[in-house]
Scaffold this motif. Structure first.
Motif, PDB file in Angstrom:
ATOM      1  N   CYS A 303      50.435  97.754  20.178  1.00 47.89           N
ATOM      2  CA  CYS A 303      51.806  97.291  19.894  1.00 47.89           C
ATOM      3  C   CYS A 303      52.446  96.722  21.159  1.00 47.89           C
ATOM      4  O   CYS A 303      53.118  95.689  21.126  1.00 47.89           O
ATOM      5  CB  CYS A 303      52.658  98.436  19.355  1.00 47.89           C
ATOM      6  SG  CYS A 303      52.158  98.963  17.716  1.00 47.89           S
ATOM      7  N   GLN A 304      52.198  97.417  22.270  1.00 50.75           N
ATOM      8  CA  GLN A 304      52.757  96.978  23.549  1.00 50.75           C
ATOM      9  C   GLN A 304      52.199  95.620  23.949  1.00 50.75           C
ATOM     10  O   GLN A 304      52.933  94.699  24.317  1.00 50.75           O
ATOM     11  CB  GLN A 304      52.371  98.006  24.612  1.00 50.75           C
ATOM     12  CG  GLN A 304      52.912  97.721  25.976  1.00 50.75           C
ATOM     13  CD  GLN A 304      53.934  98.745  26.365  1.00 50.75           C
ATOM     14  OE1 GLN A 304      53.745  99.911  26.071  1.00 50.75           O
ATOM     15  NE2 GLN A 304      54.991  98.334  26.985  1.00 50.75           N
ATOM     16  N   GLU A 305      50.883  95.497  23.863  1.00 46.29           N
ATOM     17  CA  GLU A 305      50.240  94.252  24.300  1.00 46.29           C
ATOM     18  C   GLU A 305      50.603  93.074  23.395  1.00 46.29           C
ATOM     19  O   GLU A 305      50.653  91.935  23.841  1.00 46.29           O
ATOM     20  CB  GLU A 305      48.719  94.438  24.339  1.00 46.29           C
ATOM     21  CG  GLU A 305      48.268  95.353  25.459  1.00 46.29           C
ATOM     22  CD  GLU A 305      46.765  95.538  25.519  1.00 46.29           C
ATOM     23  OE1 GLU A 305      46.251  95.861  26.596  1.00 46.29           O
ATOM     24  OE2 GLU A 305      46.094  95.378  24.468  1.00 46.29           O
ATOM     25  N   ARG A 306      50.824  93.360  22.120  1.00 39.58           N
ATOM     26  CA  ARG A 306      51.135  92.266  21.169  1.00 39.58           C
ATOM     27  C   ARG A 306      52.643  92.145  20.896  1.00 39.58           C
ATOM     28  O   ARG A 306      53.060  91.354  20.075  1.00 39.58           O
ATOM     29  CB  ARG A 306      50.387  92.502  19.855  1.00 39.58           C
ATOM     30  CG  ARG A 306      48.892  92.282  19.981  1.00 39.58           C
ATOM     31  CD  ARG A 306      48.188  92.392  18.644  1.00 39.58           C
ATOM     32  NE  ARG A 306      46.781  92.071  18.778  1.00 39.58           N
ATOM     33  CZ  ARG A 306      46.237  90.872  18.578  1.00 39.58           C
ATOM     34  NH1 ARG A 306      46.999  89.872  18.173  1.00 39.58           N
ATOM     35  NH2 ARG A 306      44.950  90.680  18.742  1.00 39.58           N
ATOM     36  N   HIS A 307      53.425  92.974  21.571  1.00 42.33           N
ATOM     37  CA  HIS A 307      54.884  92.969  21.392  1.00 42.33           C
ATOM     38  C   HIS A 307      55.284  93.218  19.940  1.00 42.33           C
ATOM     39  O   HIS A 307      56.197  92.582  19.411  1.00 42.33           O
ATOM     40  CB  HIS A 307      55.499  91.650  21.913  1.00 42.33           C
ATOM     41  CG  HIS A 307      55.067  91.345  23.316  1.00 42.33           C
ATOM     42  ND1 HIS A 307      55.367  92.157  24.381  1.00 42.33           N
ATOM     43  CD2 HIS A 307      54.333  90.325  23.806  1.00 42.33           C
ATOM     44  CE1 HIS A 307      54.820  91.650  25.473  1.00 42.33           C
ATOM     45  NE2 HIS A 307      54.187  90.544  25.163  1.00 42.33           N
ATOM     46  N   GLN A 312      58.275  95.461  24.490  1.00 36.17           N
ATOM     47  CA  GLN A 312      58.160  94.373  25.492  1.00 36.17           C
ATOM     48  C   GLN A 312      57.099  94.711  26.519  1.00 36.17           C
ATOM     49  O   GLN A 312      56.827  95.838  26.785  1.00 36.17           O
ATOM     50  CB  GLN A 312      59.518  94.164  26.180  1.00 36.17           C
ATOM     51  CG  GLN A 312      60.583  93.657  25.220  1.00 36.17           C
ATOM     52  CD  GLN A 312      60.200  92.397  24.454  1.00 36.17           C
ATOM     53  OE1 GLN A 312      59.651  91.479  25.023  1.00 36.17           O
ATOM     54  NE2 GLN A 312      60.484  92.362  23.166  1.00 36.17           N
TER      55      GLN A 312
END
Ligand code: CP
Length: 312
Positions: A303-307, A312
């Motif tokens: 989720c973090q890497e793909r925003h 973010q």
């Protein structure tokens, strides 16, 4: 907020080779935080789908629990009632689910490297988590094993980890040998020589089970994978147990403080004596508990890497 380096494989989690030691550490630390009740905040919904083309109890329900604990929305998918039965390809199945709104796909598939074509195609805007590919890799199992070992010993350097059993068909053996070696542990293999995969020689030494057992800090037993045709119909479980199983008698020869691990499912009385499954030296239940938290960390990383989810 966690900061992950952006790499070629960013946004997916496919192999332990995708992770360097610092990233493994970050994931394990985050899993520990989740275990202690920390929860991330997603400001937007995230949609996940679990596609299990091979049977699973632990990995499937553990990913589903991790998704629920993170607050992700799970899209139901059952291969046996899907259009896969009408011949739809894995790619087209994912294209469909992605078009409908799936953002993360957790996939178990019998084909080694099933994910290569999906990732290189460039037409899927979704994060893929490898929940096991044939005899290839099982990164979430490896991470939960690492978490369990680190909780026990505090570090990996200098540990001797003995992996015994059906090594040639084991994605757990490959993923763990890759990761443990990088982290400074000595990996050893034992079991029937015909079930040892020579390509693993670079990752650890193969030796005599009874000689290596008293030298190991971690004894990792592997299931005989009947579904991959490893054992003949004349396979004799009792004979296997006598030669290569961790029996109660053999467990008595383990080093003081050594632990027993097993990825499950267990063939009780074959590779592992039933009495040892929940014995004080066994970490079988802890492995399954830790699995939920490492899977939360894996999903959050994507989720973090793909925003996704407003991250973010
Ligand atoms: N360890 C493991 O992958 O178990 P399942 O096949 O039940 O998911």
């Amino acid at each position: 907020m966690l900061a992950y380096q952006v790499k070629q494989t960013a946004g997916n989690l496919l192999s332990m080779n995708d992770l360097d030691n610092a990233e493994i550490d970050t994931l394990l630390n985050r899993a520990e935080e989740f275990k202690h009740g920390v929860r991330p905040h997603f400001s937007e919904p995230v949609y996940a789908v679990n596609l299990f083309f091979e049977n699973s109890t632990r990995t499937h329900t553990s990913f589903e629990m991790a998704e629920r604990k993170l607050g992700l929305t799970i899209l139901p998918f059952d291969p046996s009632t899907s259009s896969v039965t009408k011949g739809e390809t894995l790619h087209d199945t994912l294209l469909t689910l992605n078009a409908i709104g799936a953002q993360i796909a957790v996939i178990r598939h019998s084909q080694n490297h099933y994910y290569d074509a999906l990732v290189s195609g460039g037409d899927l805007d979704l994060g893929i988590v490898n929940a096991g590919d044939g005899s290839g890799e099982h990164p979430s199992q490896s991470l939960l094993d690492l978490m369990t070992i680190r909780e026990e010993f505090g570090a990996f350097a200098g540990l001797r980890v003995l992996i015994c059993g059906d090594i040639s068909h084991s994605r757990v053996a490959r993923s763990n040998a890759e990761a443990l070696g990088k982290l400074g542990a000595t990996v050893l293999f034992a079991g029937p020589q015909e079930w040892f995969d020579g390509s693993l020689s670079a990752l650890g030494e193969y030796g005599d089970w009874d000689e290596l057992l008293p030298t190991a800090d971690v004894v990792m037993m592997l299931r005989v994978q009947h579904e991959r045709g490893v054992a003949t119909e004349n396979f004799d479980g009792a004979a296997y147990a006598a030669q290569y199983g961790l029996t109660v008698e053999r467990a008595g020869k383990m080093k003081s403080g050594a632990i027993v691990m097993h990825p499950g499912p267990i063939n009780r009385g074959v590779e592992l004596a039933s009495e040892l499954v929940q014995a004080p030296c066994s970490r079988f239940v802890k492995q399954m508990q830790n699995g939920v938290y490492v899977r939360m960390a894996m999903l959050e990383r994507i989720c973090q890497e793909r925003h996704f989810g407003g991250m973010q």
